[in-house]
Design a protein around this motif. Structure first.
Motif: not given
Length: 249
Positions: A34-48
């Motif tokens: 239950n710790r903060d995972v904000t900094g561990l989330v990778e944004p999804l790349p732009t996709a077609k």
């Protein structure tokens, strides 16, 4: 992954091929703690494409014949088996003209009714002009998925020799109308009081002290019902409801 009948190795390779980041072990460990995972989330790349399809393991084990035994038409059941076995849908292909026309009608309706905005089950405005089918029960976020689902349904039924009308009512055997609907399910969550609602409550508390018998308590709902992204297809005919289960896998 077991619950969804997904082979992790195949799924991992699939994500890698489509440039989809997968959270690492640290992310999963932080979730359990239950710790903060904000900094561990990778944004999804732009996709077609908005939607990428991945087949689950149980897709191959479906016994279509036994599921459709109540149809009492061995020839039709065999045809359905063959069509579904050979059917391959690609989100990279353009939508069929029928779905394109429907998509166009949705866009035209939205442009002519800019005040009618879906916010949960409430509306900021309302138009008496009838909405295109399915819009009433689907959030704008999930409309691209709806177009692909409708496209898949149309293509399969077209290969089965069935007619799909412009409003997506299905004509079976050239005579029986089988309407269907696509619904987005909703969650039930506790309503968070807005600033405006809190202001009304504060004013009520003041009025209650001054005019205890005439103070009007504002009506504030206890729960919200936001759309959750889970779509459900409902055929009005029992047999074709079963067929829709295969189309939506």
């Amino acid at each position: 992954m077991k619950k969804e009948h997904v082979n992790y190795a195949k799924f991992s390779a699939f994500c890698h091929q489509n440039n989809i980041p997968i959270p690492g072990s640290k992310y999963r460990m932080y979730l359990k703690m239950n710790r903060d995972v904000t900094g561990l989330v990778e944004p999804l790349p732009t996709a077609k494409n908005d939607i990428i399809y991945f087949k689950t393991e149980d897709d191959k084990d479906t016994d279509i014949a036994s599921e459709l035994k109540d149809l009492n038409d061995s020839k039709k059941i065999k045809q359905i088996e063959q069509v579904l076995a050979n059917f391959k849908y690609s989100s990279k292909k353009p939508l069929s003209n029928k779905v394109k026309n429907f998509k166009k009608s949705v866009k035209e309706w939205e442009e002519s009714n800019p005040g009618d905005i879906h916010t949960y089950e409430w509306y900021e405005g309302y138009s008496y002009e009838q909405k295109p089918k399915f819009m009433e029960n689907i959030s704008s976020k999930e409309m691209p998925r709806l177009y692909r689902i409708l496209d898949e349904i149309y293509l399969v039924l077209d290969q089965l020799g069935e007619e799909v009308k412009d409003d997506f009512t299905v004509i079976i055997g050239g005579k029986d109308e089988v309407p269907f609907d696509v619904l987005e399910l909703k969650d039930r969550v506790k309503h968070e009081i807005t600033k405006e609602e809190q202001k009304d409550l504060d004013e009520y508390e003041i009025d209650l002290k001054i005019r205890p018998y005439s103070a009007f308590k504002p009506r504030i709902r206890k729960y919200d019902h936001p759309y959750n992204g889970k779509l459900k297809i409902e055929f009005k005919d029992y047999l074709y409801q079963k067929l829709s289960n295969f189309l939506c896998k």
